[in-house]
Each structure stands twice: as C-alpha cells, then as structure tokens.
Scaffold this motif. Sequence first.
Motif, PDB file in Angstrom:
ATOM      1  N   ILE A   1       0.845  -1.209   0.000  1.00  0.00           N
ATOM      2  CA  ILE A   1       0.000   0.000   0.000  1.00  0.00           C
ATOM      3  C   ILE A   1       0.873   1.249   0.000  1.00  0.00           C
ATOM      4  O   ILE A   1       0.548   2.250  -0.654  1.00  0.00           O
ATOM      5  N   GLU A   2       1.997   1.218   0.715  1.00  0.00           N
ATOM      6  CA  GLU A   2       2.899   2.357   0.690  1.00  0.00           C
ATOM      7  C   GLU A   2       3.445   2.608  -0.720  1.00  0.00           C
ATOM      8  O   GLU A   2       3.598   3.766  -1.136  1.00  0.00           O
ATOM      9  N   LEU A   3       3.723   1.524  -1.459  1.00  0.00           N
ATOM     10  CA  LEU A   3       4.183   1.686  -2.838  1.00  0.00           C
ATOM     11  C   LEU A   3       3.117   2.361  -3.698  1.00  0.00           C
ATOM     12  O   LEU A   3       3.419   3.215  -4.547  1.00  0.00           O
ATOM     13  N   MET A   4       1.842   1.970  -3.508  1.00  0.00           N
ATOM     14  CA  MET A   4       0.761   2.616  -4.243  1.00  0.00           C
ATOM     15  C   MET A   4       0.658   4.096  -3.881  1.00  0.00           C
ATOM     16  O   MET A   4       0.509   4.965  -4.746  1.00  0.00           O
TER      17      MET A   4
ATOM     18  N   LEU B   1      -6.625   7.106  -5.417  1.00  0.00           N
ATOM     19  CA  LEU B   1      -6.206   5.714  -5.642  1.00  0.00           C
ATOM     20  C   LEU B   1      -7.449   4.846  -5.738  1.00  0.00           C
ATOM     21  O   LEU B   1      -8.300   4.848  -4.844  1.00  0.00           O
ATOM     22  N   ASP B   2      -7.575   4.102  -6.822  1.00  0.00           N
ATOM     23  CA  ASP B   2      -8.753   3.270  -7.052  1.00  0.00           C
ATOM     24  C   ASP B   2      -8.808   2.140  -6.031  1.00  0.00           C
ATOM     25  O   ASP B   2      -7.835   1.412  -5.828  1.00  0.00           O
ATOM     26  N   GLY B   3      -9.969   1.991  -5.389  1.00  0.00           N
ATOM     27  CA  GLY B   3     -10.133   0.939  -4.379  1.00  0.00           C
ATOM     28  C   GLY B   3     -10.036  -0.456  -4.944  1.00  0.00           C
ATOM     29  O   GLY B   3      -9.802  -1.414  -4.198  1.00  0.00           O
ATOM     30  N   TYR B   4     -10.219  -0.597  -6.273  1.00  0.00           N
ATOM     31  CA  TYR B   4     -10.066  -1.921  -6.880  1.00  0.00           C
ATOM     32  C   TYR B   4      -8.668  -2.470  -6.625  1.00  0.00           C
ATOM     33  O   TYR B   4      -8.501  -3.652  -6.309  1.00  0.00           O
ATOM     34  N   HIS B   5      -7.660  -1.608  -6.775  1.00  0.00           N
ATOM     35  CA  HIS B   5      -6.293  -2.049  -6.555  1.00  0.00           C
ATOM     36  C   HIS B   5      -6.081  -2.434  -5.092  1.00  0.00           C
ATOM     37  O   HIS B   5      -5.388  -3.413  -4.789  1.00  0.00           O
ATOM     38  N   LEU B   6      -6.672  -1.679  -4.167  1.00  0.00           N
ATOM     39  CA  LEU B   6      -6.520  -1.988  -2.740  1.00  0.00           C
ATOM     40  C   LEU B   6      -7.166  -3.327  -2.417  1.00  0.00           C
ATOM     41  O   LEU B   6      -6.560  -4.175  -1.733  1.00  0.00           O
ATOM     42  N   ALA B   7      -8.408  -3.527  -2.889  1.00  0.00           N
ATOM     43  CA  ALA B   7      -9.090  -4.796  -2.609  1.00  0.00           C
ATOM     44  C   ALA B   7      -8.344  -5.962  -3.246  1.00  0.00           C
ATOM     45  O   ALA B   7      -8.275  -7.059  -2.668  1.00  0.00           O
ATOM     46  N   ASN B   8      -7.792  -5.729  -4.428  1.00  0.00           N
ATOM     47  CA  ASN B   8      -7.043  -6.789  -5.102  1.00  0.00           C
ATOM     48  C   ASN B   8      -5.816  -7.193  -4.300  1.00  0.00           C
ATOM     49  O   ASN B   8      -5.493  -8.385  -4.166  1.00  0.00           O
ATOM     50  N   VAL B   9      -5.122  -6.204  -3.740  1.00  0.00           N
ATOM     51  CA  VAL B   9      -3.955  -6.502  -2.908  1.00  0.00           C
ATOM     52  C   VAL B   9      -4.379  -7.262  -1.658  1.00  0.00           C
ATOM     53  O   VAL B   9      -3.717  -8.227  -1.237  1.00  0.00           O
TER      54      VAL B   9
ATOM     55  N   THR C   1       4.526   3.723   8.929  1.00  0.00           N
ATOM     56  CA  THR C   1       5.336   4.805   9.492  1.00  0.00           C
ATOM     57  C   THR C   1       5.419   6.001   8.552  1.00  0.00           C
ATOM     58  O   THR C   1       5.975   7.034   8.923  1.00  0.00           O
ATOM     59  N   ARG C   2       4.859   5.871   7.341  1.00  0.00           N
ATOM     60  CA  ARG C   2       4.972   6.937   6.344  1.00  0.00           C
ATOM     61  C   ARG C   2       3.647   7.567   5.979  1.00  0.00           C
ATOM     62  O   ARG C   2       3.606   8.721   5.557  1.00  0.00           O
ATOM     63  N   TYR C   3       2.576   6.831   6.098  1.00  0.00           N
ATOM     64  CA  TYR C   3       1.258   7.350   5.746  1.00  0.00           C
ATOM     65  C   TYR C   3       0.278   7.036   6.871  1.00  0.00           C
ATOM     66  O   TYR C   3       0.499   6.126   7.686  1.00  0.00           O
ATOM     67  N   ALA C   4      -0.840   7.743   6.865  1.00  0.00           N
ATOM     68  CA  ALA C   4      -1.800   7.654   7.971  1.00  0.00           C
ATOM     69  C   ALA C   4      -2.786   6.507   7.768  1.00  0.00           C
ATOM     70  O   ALA C   4      -3.985   6.720   7.565  1.00  0.00           O
TER      71      ALA C   4
END
Length: 514
Positions: free
Chosen positions: A56-59, A159-167, A210-213
């Motif tokens: 997720i940090e990479l995205m 950021l499209d949630g499709y990519h998040l759900a896919n991960v 540690t980098r994003y909320a």
Amino acid sequence: MPLTATRSHTRPLRLLVTLLCGLVPILSGLAILYMQAERTLAQHTRQTAEELVRQIELMLDNTALAARELLPLAGQPCEAVKLALREQVTRRPFVRSTNLIWDNNLYCSSLFGAVEERLDPSNYHQGTLWLMNGNPVTPDTALLIYRLNEGRQGALATLDGYHLANVLRLIGGQTRLRLQVGPHWLAADGKVRPAPLPGLSVAQNELGSTRYAFNVEAGFDKGEAWRYMAREYPPLFSLLIFFGVVAGTLGHWLQKRASSPSRELQRALEASEFVPYLQPVVHSDSKRWAGVEVLMRWNHPKEGLVRPDLFIPFAEHSGVIVPMTRALMQQTRRLLVPLAPQLEAPFHVGINITARHCQDLALVDDCREFLNAFAPGAIALVLELTERELIEPTPVTRQLFDQLRELGVKIALDDFGTGHSSLAYLRQFNVDFLKIDQSFVAMIGADALSRHLLDSIIELSGKLGLDMVAEGVETLEQSDYLSAQGVNFLQGYLFGRPISAQAFIEALTATNGS
C-alpha cells in the motif's frame, strides 16, 4: 524393552495406568502442535501485515508523487493545467484521478475539467488520507484520496479501491486482511465500512504505516488453528496415535515386570552390553567424513539390540548414565586408536552428555584419558549437550566447562531450536557448534515458514561465529540447500545410518580404498 517395573496389584488399576500412558503423549502432542500452529499463524499474519503495508505504501508513493508535482499548479486557471492533471493519471500507476484546490475549493479535475466543490479538511485522516465508498462517477467503488496542502494551494490524487481490494485478496489468501484509514475500514470485498469490524479470533496482528496515515489488520477466523493442524499435520496425528499405542503398551508391559530398571541397567553395564554405534558426519562441501557421532545401543542377550529411547531416560533418571557414558568413551577410544592413521585430522568424535555429567569434574578426567590416547590434533572431541534435563550454571558446572575448554574439548548444542533452554545455554556456556534439529531439515522444500526458521537459525549461527551441523539429512535437495546456506557439516541417512564398530571399520576401509 528389558527394563522392569513393579507389578500392579489389580487389573482395573493396571488398565487405568495403561490408558493414561497412552493418552499422555497424544494429549501433550496435540497441545504442542496446537501451540506450534498458533505460533506459525502469528508469524504468518505478522509477515503478511508487513507485506501489505509495504504494497500500500508503494501505491501511495505514486499518488503522493503526483500530488507533489501538481501542487505548484494550484491557483492557475483550470484550462491551462487540466492536461497536466491528466498526464499524471496516465503516468502514475494506480492513480485514478487528480484534482487541484485553492482555498479548500476543488476547482479543477482530471475527469471533468473545471468544477466547483467545497472541500472539508476534516474528512481527511491526519489531514492527508480519506477512505470513501465511492463518488458520483463510481458510487460502488472504494476510493483512497491523498491530500497535499500548503497554504492556499492543495492537490488531490485518488487511488482506485479496486487495486486496494485486489492486494488484500492476493496477499491475504486464507488470511483475513483489513485496511483502516481513520474511522473507515476496507476489507477484501472492496466495501468501505464506517465502523470497526469484529475482531479476528486467531493470530490477530495490527500494524501501522510509518509513512502514511493508515493501519492494517491481519488475522484468522475462530478455529483456524485446528483447521491449520488438519491441513498440515495429518502425518503427525498418526504418529501421535502410534506413540500413544506404544506408550500404552510399554506402560502395560512395565507394570507386569518385577525387577527395578536401575538394577537391570547396572547388570547390563557390568556385562558390557552397552556398545557404541557410530553415525558419519560429513563436510558439506566435499562430503568427506569429518567425524562421527557416537550413539549408545543396548545389545541385550535375550531382547537383541535395544533402541536408546527405551533405556536412556531410565539411565539419566537413575544416574547410571554417567558410568555408561564412561564405558562408551573407553570402547570408542579402543576402537579408534588403531584406526587413527586412516582418519582425516582433526577427526570429530561426538559424545552426548546430560545434566548428570555436569555435577562433578569426573568428566574432565574421562575426556583427558580419551584425548591422551591419540596424537595431538588427531581427534576433536565434541561433547553434545542434550536438553532432556536442564543443566544448571553452578560454580562446579562453570569450572567443568572451563577445564574442558583448556583440554581442547568442543561443546555442541544438540537439537537447537526445539528446547526451551537452547538460548539460555548460548548465554551461559561457550558453545562451538549448533546442531540443527532434523525437524527443521525435514521441512526443506515442503514448508516455507519452517524454512524461514531454519534460515534464521543459520543466520544466528553465522553472527555468533559458530559452526553448524545439520541432523537428519535424507535427500539431495536438503543436502544442496544446507550446503548453499553455509552449513559446515551434515549428518543423516543420506550419508550413513548408525553402524556397529565392525561395520564402521569396514566402511572406513572402503572409503579410504576408494
């Protein structure tokens, strides 16, 4: 086994004791397997959570980079900058749309061009991220919006949630994974929920970026430990039942015998019935013999060859193990002295010792007598610490190990990683070798998590400057993997089973002849 115990007075009591003997290894084995399954699942969820955070940090790195490049354009007319917004969408993976803000007014979008929409900063967790369940364009698709703001200028990248759900689906597999941004949660089904989801019953692990909320949560549903055991441990269940039957049969048999185990062991010692069996230890690179581990066998006149697991525990408990080991060392010395010119120096000779050997300094004299029979440097005597009884670090014990080291005796920690005292021994005693238990070796090529544990043990040995011996090597795949990982010595059926003194002489002659 020819050891004996007191006969039970009644048949019902004898049957009860037999039943208990059979159930104890089964129930204790199930408890150990359950704890091992829980530890394995916990390690898996921890690793999975770490991987999910990394992905997720990479995205978000792409969305953050798009927002940073667009931020200086905020305030310029939309017609002049809308192509730049669309360019970021095409150039940045995972970025679905970009927007520009002036004084918290969204006025330019890569999707619609000029727009007019008031932005509420309170929607963004820690002012940067907002996990929402869609927008008017795609009302049923989750979105993760990254906000960058400096003074009156602002930029959004979506950021499209499709990519998040896919991960979440691909990384998770059978693991339940969730993404949390502020009060909102996203599960693998792609739906955003505004309230906390029910807790995960097994191996729940929470990890924050540690980098994003954002935070992630990994775990399993109730009963996963038993399901894992059913998937991974069926052969061990059969083995537990086998041990239960053997223990029950043994317990029933022992109750029907009349003499004491210690007396039977003492009789066998006086009759020289305990004999050495030797198992080769080879160099991992050349596969040449580096030495042997000396194992004790009981050549009983009536029962034949008795396995050590059927009499060693009795010997340790009664204290007879000390004179038995002394006799074993004397027989081994007499066997090897004539063969010394044929052995590759320094030829390692491993002898197992227990807590009983560490209660006085007699072991030093036994080792000195053994080494003095050979030319200096011809033999490397290795004492292997077993963990059936805990070795207490008393003043006598410390003096014993100091004197052994002065003699040049090496210390090996046997079955490392399977006992609770292994790490304590590393701190308390000056160890030279770690012997990797065969349970870890057996999982090479079969169980990735156990291989990671094996790799950790090898890495620990390297950092501590200790030589390693891998036990239970039975396949070429195991041998090649251990050699590639820098394990110094290998031992197992692939290179030779424990053999009698006469068979060892014949094998040594054949090896030298070839």
